[in-house]
Motif scaffolding. Structure first.
Motif, mmCIF file in Angstrom:
data_model
loop_
_atom_site.group_PDB
_atom_site.id
_atom_site.type_symbol
_atom_site.label_atom_id
_atom_site.label_comp_id
_atom_site.label_asym_id
_atom_site.label_seq_id
_atom_site.Cartn_x
_atom_site.Cartn_y
_atom_site.Cartn_z
ATOM 1 N N VAL A 1 -8.322 0.829 4.624
ATOM 2 C CA VAL A 1 -8.167 -0.392 4.004
ATOM 3 C C VAL A 1 -7.809 -1.571 5.218
ATOM 4 O O VAL A 1 -6.899 -1.289 6.029
ATOM 5 C CB VAL A 1 -6.953 -0.230 3.071
ATOM 6 C CG1 VAL A 1 -6.670 -1.744 2.698
ATOM 7 C CG2 VAL A 1 -7.195 0.742 2.150
ATOM 8 N N VAL B 1 0.210 6.099 2.810
ATOM 9 C CA VAL B 1 -0.686 5.994 3.849
ATOM 10 C C VAL B 1 -0.545 7.255 4.734
ATOM 11 O O VAL B 1 0.516 7.699 5.102
ATOM 12 C CB VAL B 1 -0.370 4.708 4.711
ATOM 13 C CG1 VAL B 1 -0.979 4.682 6.007
ATOM 14 C CG2 VAL B 1 -0.525 3.653 3.943
ATOM 15 N N LEU C 1 0.883 -1.221 -0.083
ATOM 16 C CA LEU C 1 -0.113 -0.032 -0.083
ATOM 17 C C LEU C 1 1.116 1.370 0.089
ATOM 18 O O LEU C 1 1.864 1.181 0.584
ATOM 19 C CB LEU C 1 -0.742 -0.023 1.374
ATOM 20 C CG LEU C 1 -1.946 -1.035 1.297
ATOM 21 C CD1 LEU C 1 -2.581 -1.225 2.638
ATOM 22 C CD2 LEU C 1 -2.950 -0.755 0.210
ATOM 23 N N LEU D 1 4.469 -0.959 2.954
ATOM 24 C CA LEU D 1 3.797 0.245 2.816
ATOM 25 C C LEU D 1 4.647 1.662 2.697
ATOM 26 O O LEU D 1 5.623 1.480 3.536
ATOM 27 C CB LEU D 1 2.671 0.514 3.622
ATOM 28 C CG LEU D 1 2.967 1.023 5.305
ATOM 29 C CD1 LEU D 1 1.610 1.657 5.897
ATOM 30 C CD2 LEU D 1 3.028 -0.318 6.006
ATOM 31 N N ARG E 1 -5.658 5.962 3.432
ATOM 32 C CA ARG E 1 -4.759 6.353 2.414
ATOM 33 C C ARG E 1 -5.820 7.288 1.332
ATOM 34 O O ARG E 1 -7.074 6.689 1.187
ATOM 35 C CB ARG E 1 -4.022 5.309 1.444
ATOM 36 C CG ARG E 1 -4.865 4.235 0.996
ATOM 37 C CD ARG E 1 -3.873 3.073 0.159
ATOM 38 N NE ARG E 1 -3.152 3.903 -0.801
ATOM 39 C CZ ARG E 1 -3.509 3.850 -2.137
ATOM 40 N NH1 ARG E 1 -4.839 3.763 -2.233
ATOM 41 N NH2 ARG E 1 -2.594 4.696 -3.114
ATOM 42 N N VAL F 1 -6.169 -4.958 6.425
ATOM 43 C CA VAL F 1 -5.143 -5.286 6.138
ATOM 44 C C VAL F 1 -5.144 -6.804 6.794
ATOM 45 O O VAL F 1 -5.215 -6.917 7.902
ATOM 46 C CB VAL F 1 -3.829 -4.664 6.465
ATOM 47 C CG1 VAL F 1 -2.350 -5.434 6.191
ATOM 48 C CG2 VAL F 1 -3.679 -3.514 5.948
#
Length: 310
Positions: free
Chosen positions: A133, A111, A108, A141, A122, A135
């Motif tokens: 999101v 963030v 990702l 990330l 994000r 996870v």
């Protein structure tokens, strides 16, 4: 078994980047002990060892690697870490997706908040919306460092572990570097940013923007429209395809306020917009709006405002 978070610390020449503490603060949000990876001089590793929140420093005394070699380095360490965190810079944006592919973990980018160990926030749609999101499993990330508060240095340093070299990947190589060579503060760390847009009309008129920035001890920025028109170099472009800034004061002169530009300035504490079009979209995002000709307003501000240091 204790899980750990690995943070790749950004380096600015021979010292830690000013945003290093912010990246560590982001890594701490995962609630695991944080180990810091430093690739550079021993003096930089010593600096990292004094960062609050760092439990151990992993040090490779090498020149800054390319993205492919850095990915190899992190992938070799990855089994020790649930999460790998880095600032949202060019090198990390190129290296961490490679790490994710090599190790089978999620990736990702950009963030801006970490509410819990298993959720991150994000921007999407050029910053017009924020996505939370969920996870699962191991993660790589990049974080927007300006969105996190830095941690203070500690009194006593932690241990530094020397890393064995990895086989370099020479499929890409650095041909050279060009620096701006100016005395103004770095755009991404400046307290004040004065930016010009298409409305400045010509490259020579950017001197008005520069004069006000120098008066306030700030950095100079530009919209993509101004950069595309040749009014300013790409290195000072602010926005979704440029640099994300979070100054205390952002002055936008002759910038219409396209969503791609606004995505790069949303974290600014105060936004001042100067535009002769009262219907310019930038006014919807500004804390203070000045409807007027920038060729009159900028010199007046430069003359009236007290000079400030950087």
């Amino acid at each position: 078994m204790t899980s750990f978070t690995l943070v790749l610390l950004p380096i600015d020449g021979e010292v830690l980047d000013a945003g290093a503490g912010r990246v560590v603060a982001a890594a701490q949000a995962f609630g695991q002990p944080v180990h810091a990876l430093v690739q550079g001089p021993a003096a930089v590793a010593a600096q990292a060892a004094r960062l609050q929140g760092v439990a151990r420093v992993l040090h490779a005394e090498t020149a800054p690697p390319n993205a492919e070699t850095l990915a190899r380095r992190i992938a070799a360490l990855a089994e020790r870490y649930d999460t790998v965190v880095a600032a949202h810079g060019m090198l990390a944006r190129a290296a961490l997706p490679r790490v994710a592919a090599l190790t089978g973990r999620a990736y990702l980018s950009d963030v801006t908040a970490i509410p819990s160990r298993r959720s991150v926030v994000r921007p999407i749609y050029a910053g017009s919306a924020m996505a939370t999101v969920q996870v699962e499993g191991a993660l790589c990330l990049t974080v927007r460092a300006s969105a996190f508060e830095p941690l203070a240095d500690r009194a006593a340093p932690v241990d530094i572990e020397a890393l064995a070299p990895v086989e370099p990947d020479g499929r890409s190589r650095l041909l050279g570097r060009e620096t701006a060579g100016q005395d103004r503060p770095d755009l991404t760390r400046a307290r004040v940013v004065v930016a010009g847009g298409r409305g400045v009309g010509a490259a020579e008129h950017m001197r008005l923007v520069e004069a006000l920035a120098d008066r306030l001890g700030g950095a100079v920025g530009a919209s993509r429209a101004a950069v595309d028109a040749g009014f300013a170099p790409n290195s000072v472009q602010v926005g979704q395809t440029g640099k994300v800034v979070a100054p205390e004061l952002y002055i936008a002169a002759g910038i219409s306020g396209a969503i791609q530009h606004v995505a790069g300035i949303k974290d600014a504490k105060v936004i001042v917009a100067i535009n002769k079009d009262p219907d310019a979209p930038i006014f919807a995002h500004a804390d203070i709006g000045l409807v007027g000709d920038l060729f009159e307003v900028l010199p007046a501000l430069a003359q009236a405002l007290p000079a400030r240091g950087a």
